[in-house]
Design a protein around this motif. Structure first.
Motif, PDB file in Angstrom:
ATOM      1  N   VAL A 239      -5.456   8.510   1.515  1.00  0.00           N
ATOM      2  CA  VAL A 239      -4.535   7.502   1.335  1.00  0.00           C
ATOM      3  C   VAL A 239      -3.032   7.822   0.580  1.00  0.00           C
ATOM      4  O   VAL A 239      -1.846   7.675   1.189  1.00  0.00           O
ATOM      5  CB  VAL A 239      -4.516   6.634   0.183  1.00  0.00           C
ATOM      6  N   ARG A 240      -3.209   8.852  -0.132  1.00  0.00           N
ATOM      7  CA  ARG A 240      -1.360   9.374  -0.738  1.00  0.00           C
ATOM      8  C   ARG A 240      -0.776   9.373   0.315  1.00  0.00           C
ATOM      9  O   ARG A 240       0.563   9.516   0.656  1.00  0.00           O
ATOM     10  CB  ARG A 240      -1.541  10.413  -1.779  1.00  0.00           C
ATOM     11  N   SER A 241      -0.846  10.385   1.318  1.00  0.00           N
ATOM     12  CA  SER A 241      -0.510  10.935   2.979  1.00  0.00           C
ATOM     13  C   SER A 241       0.286   9.971   3.491  1.00  0.00           C
ATOM     14  O   SER A 241       1.053  10.223   4.546  1.00  0.00           O
ATOM     15  CB  SER A 241      -0.917  12.270   2.865  1.00  0.00           C
ATOM     16  N   THR A 242      -0.294   8.998   3.427  1.00  0.00           N
ATOM     17  CA  THR A 242      -0.607   7.800   4.748  1.00  0.00           C
ATOM     18  C   THR A 242      -0.159   7.015   4.327  1.00  0.00           C
ATOM     19  O   THR A 242       0.907   6.176   5.679  1.00  0.00           O
ATOM     20  CB  THR A 242      -1.536   8.002   5.930  1.00  0.00           C
ATOM     21  N   GLY A 243      -0.500   6.646   4.015  1.00  0.00           N
ATOM     22  CA  GLY A 243      -0.241   4.975   2.972  1.00  0.00           C
ATOM     23  C   GLY A 243      -1.359   3.978   3.992  1.00  0.00           C
ATOM     24  O   GLY A 243      -0.632   2.762   3.758  1.00  0.00           O
ATOM     25  N   TYR A 244      -2.420   4.411   4.846  1.00  0.00           N
ATOM     26  CA  TYR A 244      -3.512   3.719   5.635  1.00  0.00           C
ATOM     27  C   TYR A 244      -3.621   2.612   4.806  1.00  0.00           C
ATOM     28  O   TYR A 244      -4.408   2.871   3.392  1.00  0.00           O
ATOM     29  CB  TYR A 244      -4.588   3.932   5.951  1.00  0.00           C
ATOM     30  N   GLU A 245      -4.443   1.160   4.990  1.00  0.00           N
ATOM     31  CA  GLU A 245      -4.917   0.091   4.163  1.00  0.00           C
ATOM     32  C   GLU A 245      -6.471   0.055   4.631  1.00  0.00           C
ATOM     33  O   GLU A 245      -7.101  -0.866   4.266  1.00  0.00           O
ATOM     34  CB  GLU A 245      -4.367  -1.038   4.849  1.00  0.00           C
TER      35      GLU A 245
ATOM     36  N   GLU B 266      -5.536  -0.061  -4.887  1.00  0.00           N
ATOM     37  CA  GLU B 266      -4.516   0.012  -3.924  1.00  0.00           C
ATOM     38  C   GLU B 266      -4.548  -0.458  -2.836  1.00  0.00           C
ATOM     39  O   GLU B 266      -3.272  -0.034  -1.829  1.00  0.00           O
ATOM     40  CB  GLU B 266      -4.717   1.685  -3.624  1.00  0.00           C
TER      41      GLU B 266
ATOM     42  N   ARG C 152       3.343   0.780   5.000  1.00  0.00           N
ATOM     43  CA  ARG C 152       2.316   2.061   4.321  1.00  0.00           C
ATOM     44  C   ARG C 152       3.105   2.589   4.127  1.00  0.00           C
ATOM     45  O   ARG C 152       2.772   3.632   3.057  1.00  0.00           O
ATOM     46  CB  ARG C 152       1.841   2.407   5.856  1.00  0.00           C
TER      47      ARG C 152
ATOM     48  N   ARG D 130       2.527   1.729  -0.055  1.00  0.00           N
ATOM     49  CA  ARG D 130       1.152   2.702  -0.073  1.00  0.00           C
ATOM     50  C   ARG D 130       1.422   4.207  -0.745  1.00  0.00           C
ATOM     51  O   ARG D 130       1.176   4.765  -1.368  1.00  0.00           O
ATOM     52  CB  ARG D 130       0.259   2.333  -0.084  1.00  0.00           C
ATOM     53  N   ARG D 131       2.304   4.895   0.205  1.00  0.00           N
ATOM     54  CA  ARG D 131       2.802   6.153  -0.143  1.00  0.00           C
ATOM     55  C   ARG D 131       3.758   6.518  -1.088  1.00  0.00           C
ATOM     56  O   ARG D 131       3.091   7.840  -1.751  1.00  0.00           O
ATOM     57  CB  ARG D 131       3.185   7.051   0.937  1.00  0.00           C
TER      58      ARG D 131
ATOM     59  N   CYS E  58       3.046   5.059  -4.133  1.00  0.00           N
ATOM     60  CA  CYS E  58       2.433   4.136  -4.872  1.00  0.00           C
ATOM     61  C   CYS E  58       3.846   3.300  -5.564  1.00  0.00           C
ATOM     62  O   CYS E  58       3.459   3.246  -6.860  1.00  0.00           O
ATOM     63  CB  CYS E  58       2.235   5.553  -6.359  1.00  0.00           C
TER      64      CYS E  58
END
Lengths: 620, 233
Positions: free
Chosen positions: A302-308, A337, B27, B30-31, B33
């Motif tokens: 999740v951190r490296s991609t930001g996918y939902e 998140e 996205r 979210r990356r 934060c």
């Protein structure tokens, strides 16, 4: 143009194609390295469009394994869509990788994912677009080695002439061994490289094996051409999946792809023993990742991609030993998140409303179940081991939890199927609609019944069975269409001809090599897409080589017949498959092998110390 | 906390559609934060919107996004956000915005475009003719068929800026707009000419001003007389 493919592509091709984001290659997490700085360059080719190939987990794993080594690089390449392909052919622009727009022919190794038979012609189109000679025999010292791997590599013979070698089984350990060997022997001749590669477990060099036929042309077997080669190629198996490398830095596409989400692989293998299922055999035994490992991976992803969205993936996720803990803990963490979990492969008998609600905390997506057959008799034949009550219980829970639509998957043309089995599908659909009315009553239920045509696959208990005729497929589809005219029920089905081609290619041998070459020459490609599939051209390609496509799809083998994939050892013995086939015909079910070893042979293939579920196997 | 961000969308991101761009921002947030507020309802969605949709293939140095964050935002958070954005997406500025202010999308009134041309002399005549015309009918494809509209009122300014460059101030937003491609076609220029958006302007009572310059007070939006603005006739 020689030195500046990138500039040419961006100026003259990209501005004029549909969906240019397919070809940009600079997505978040794409890896770009200097070709001069590495010892070995690998092109990872997926023989379908970007949005299909980018949805595939295997490709991401390989990309990660290779690029995490400083001395190697991997770049992606997909089949261009027809508009871009046409333009590239007109401008004589070769097929290039996405990341650095480097022609495929300039790589050391070109690896194709063999995910499904309907992509075979596309592989040949890609080689042609790349100006790489189609057959291994025609390639010279300056051409890349061409390798294939993936589930379809378990019967690679229809593609034998087009590949220098194949990797059978898990790539996590085999691939680094292969690349290490090629790095150390960079200057060796092609033949020498292949000779060394053949010593690695899981590697099959088709040119080192010969097909034997009787005078009348009858297939007798495929044998090693030299004494130091194994008679049977053993599949590569990763024994400790928990420690195996897993990509957390998924490339994040700009445009929408088919499965636009993160994928977390819980475990590999399945112990259920459905008799039509190839994956259930070729990924044995069950190897799990630990809950803590998975949670850690999920966080990084999740951190490296930001996918939902994140899908928990496996062949049957309800069978994961820590499923409730994982779903509960990970679901809660990700929900904070705004990331939702999905469980796409949940068996009916492990479904619960609680589990589903946990999963769908953020967004409610559709629910899909796979009863596969309409009557208990036929479900026993295929060893699906779920009952009508399992289905009704599952949908009742789903409806109570707030869902109002479910999708049900079935197959048509399964061995021993009768009209009664087909009408059973309609009966089940009716009962599901009724269950909705009883449990909720708000509005209308939407029940989608999706029916595909059964395709017998190599290395399964049904490998000896032929498909039913095209006329019979159409009659059964029409019967279903009539029977499924029910309120609240929608019937989905596809053309039968793609299934026939799939069947014809899935269980064939080297006699199909010229058929594939001809089909590609006739222009066949992207056959998984209705709009590109041209059945007449395939029929013609078969006919011109003295074969009939429909007969190939319908071909039944006798128990004693040598099969074109007999020289591949998945770990599961032919005797076991035959026993399962006979039990199928007798309508006898076989229990899950977690409840007791069934002696499939897998335990023998594995090392003594680490056998996954097979650790408790009964070895007699 | 609600903010407006001005950003550039440059090579190699000119091929991204509006929807692709929205996904990219979600996205990236979210990356980084940086939690975004969600709308209420059955299908909650993050509160992110944009001033205007840039045509695919066109670059811009003045795109604006309107984001409701679930936390306080300072330059530190903006730097963090910039560090996870892909190459080609550069944050140019930002400002806090009262929660009650109208959306950028509702207020956008015009955009300034720069077009690279081969020769200014060659366009001079057609440019003058176009500006003198009372009516400039163009056809637009609508769901219900082709519709003819008069483009002239939506062309605010059109001038040769340099020997190889043309500048256009065109109406944008809900009250009617002229697309750069439509104007270029009327001028007899290739639609693929190098087009770049250089400013996006809000419309406030007959004035046009940049979102980062306007005065904001609760629901009130007014022109900041100390900064650049345009007055419409």
């Amino acid at each position: 143009m020689k030195n500046n493919y990138r500039q040419y592509f961006w100026q003259h091709i990209l501005p004029h194609v549909e969906k240019p984001t397919r070809y940009l290659g600079n997505e978040v997490n794409a890896v770009v390295k200097d070709h001069q700085e590495v010892a070995l360059r690998v092109a990872l080719a997926f023989p379908d469009l970007y949005e299909i190939g980018m949805s595939h987990l295997g490709l991401k794993i390989l990309y990660h394994i290779i690029n995490q080594e400083e001395k190697w690089l991997a770049e992606r390449v997909f089949m261009p869509a027809p508009d871009a392909e046409r333009m590239m052919r007109e401008l004589s622009f070769p097929l290039c990788s996405l990341e650095t727009v480097t022609p495929l022919a300039a790589f050391d190794l070109v690896g194709f994912t063999l995910q499904y038979e309907l992509s075979y012609a596309t592989i040949l189109q890609m080689l042609t677009l790349a100006n790489i000679p189609l057959t291994a025999a025609d390639r010279g010292e300056d051409d890349p080695l061409v390798v294939g791997g993936g589930p379809a590599a378990f019967n690679p013979e229809p593609l034998a002439a087009f590949f220098d070698f194949f990797v059978i089984g898990d790539a996590e350990e085999a691939l680094p061994q292969i690349l290490e060997l090629l790095t150390e022997n960079k200057t060796a001749a092609r033949g020498e490289k292949l000779r060394l590669l053949a010593e690695i477990a899981g590697v099959y060099v088709p040119s080192f094996y010969r097909e034997q036929r009787s005078k009348s042309g009858e297939y007798l077997g495929t044998v090693a051409a030299a004494a130091d080669l194994p008679a049977k190629v053993k599949r590569a198996v990763v024994t400790d999946l928990d420690q195996a490398p897993y990509p957390t830095d998924f490339i994040v596409p700009y445009g929408e792809i088919v499965h636009d989400r993160l994928v977390l692989e819980l475990f590999r293998g399945c112990t259920r023993g459905c008799r039509f299922c190839q994956a259930g055999i070729i990924y044995r035994p069950v190897r799990e990742r630990q809950v803590d490992t998975l949670k850690k991976l999920a966080r990084q992803m999740v951190r490296s991609t930001g996918y939902e969205e994140m899908a928990l993936s496996s062949l049957s996720s309800g069978d994961y030993s820590g499923i409730e803990q994982l779903v509960c803990e990970l679901g809660a963490e990700l929900a904070q998140e705004g990331v939702s979990l999905s469980l796409p492969s949940l068996r009916l008998d492990s479904f619960s409303g609680d589990l589903a609600e946990q999963v769908q905390r953020v967004r409610k997506s559709g629910l899909t179940f796979a009863p596969e057959a309409g009557t208990q008799r036929l479900r026993d034949v295929i060893n699906k081991n779920i009952t009508e009550e399992d289905l009704l219980q599952a949908v009742r829970e789903a409806f109570a939890a707030g869902w109002n639509s479910v999708k049900l998957y079935f197959m048509l043309g399964l061995p021993t199927e009768t009209d009664e089995d087909l009408l059973g599908i309609a009966d089940l659909a009716r009962k599901v609609v009724k269950a909705y009315q009883q449990s909720s009553g708000r509005g209308k239920a939407r029940v989608t019944v999706s029916v595909s045509v059964f395709v017998p696959k190599a290395h399964t208990p049904f490998q000896w069975v032929g498909q039913i005729s095209q006329a019979e497929m159409l009659r059964r589809q029409a019967l279903l269409k009539q029977a499924l005219r029910l309120p609240g029920v929608q019937f989905q089905y596809h053309g039968v001809q793609t299934s026939m081609l799939e069947a014809a290619l899935a269980r064939g041998g080297r006699e199909l090599v010229p058929v594939l070459a001809r089909a590609a020459a006739l222009g066949c490609k992207l056959d998984g897409w209705d709009e590109h599939f041209a059945y007449e051209l395939w029929e013609q390609a078969f006919k011109e080589n003295g074969l009939d496509l429909e007969s190939c799809a319908q071909r039944a083998y006798a128990a004693e017949d040598p099969l074109p994939w007999d020289h591949f050892d998945t770990g599961v013995s032919k005797g076991y498959l035959l026993r399962e086939y006979q039990r199928a015909l007798a309508g006898q079910v076989t229990k899950d092998c977690r409840e007791g070893c069934l002696g499939c042979g897998m335990a023998v293939l594995l090392d003594e110390e680490d056998k996954g579920v097979c650790a408790s196997a009964d070895m007699d | 906390m609600r903010i407006w961000i001005k950003f550039a969308k440059d090579q190699p991101l000119q091929f991204l559609s509006h929807l692709d761009l929205l996904r990219l921002w979600q996205r990236a947030l979210r990356r980084a934060c940086l939690p975004v507020q969600y709308s209420q309802g059955f299908n909650p969605h993050p509160k992110i919107s944009f001033a205007a949709a840039l045509p695919v293939g066109v670059t811009s140095e003045a795109e604006y996004t309107d984001i409701h964050f679930a936390q306080k935002i300072t330059d530190v958070e903006i730097d963090k956000l910039q560090s996870v954005l892909p190459q080609g997406l550069q944050i140019k500025g930002w400002r806090p915005v009262p929660a009650a202010a109208k959306t950028l999308m509702a207020m956008v009134g015009a955009q300034r475009w720069q077009v690279t041309i081969e020769s200014a002399a060659a366009v001079q005549t057609s440019l003058e003719q176009l500006l003198q015309a009372a009516e400039l009918p163009v056809q637009r494809q609508r769901k219900k068929g082709v519709k003819t509209i008069n483009l002239r009122p939506y062309i605010y300014r059109l001038e040769i800026a340099a020997a190889d460059s043309l500048e256009m101030l065109l109406a944008a937003g809900n009250a009617g707009s002229a697309k750069p491609r439509e104007v270029l076609e009327l001028l007899g220029l290739q639609a693929h000419s190098n087009v770049r958006c250089i400013e996006t302007l809000l419309q406030i009572n007959g004035f046009l001003q940049s979102p980062l310059a306007v005065l904001l007070n609760e629901k009130e939006v007014s022109v900041n007389a100390e900064k650049d603005y345009y007055q419409l006739r």
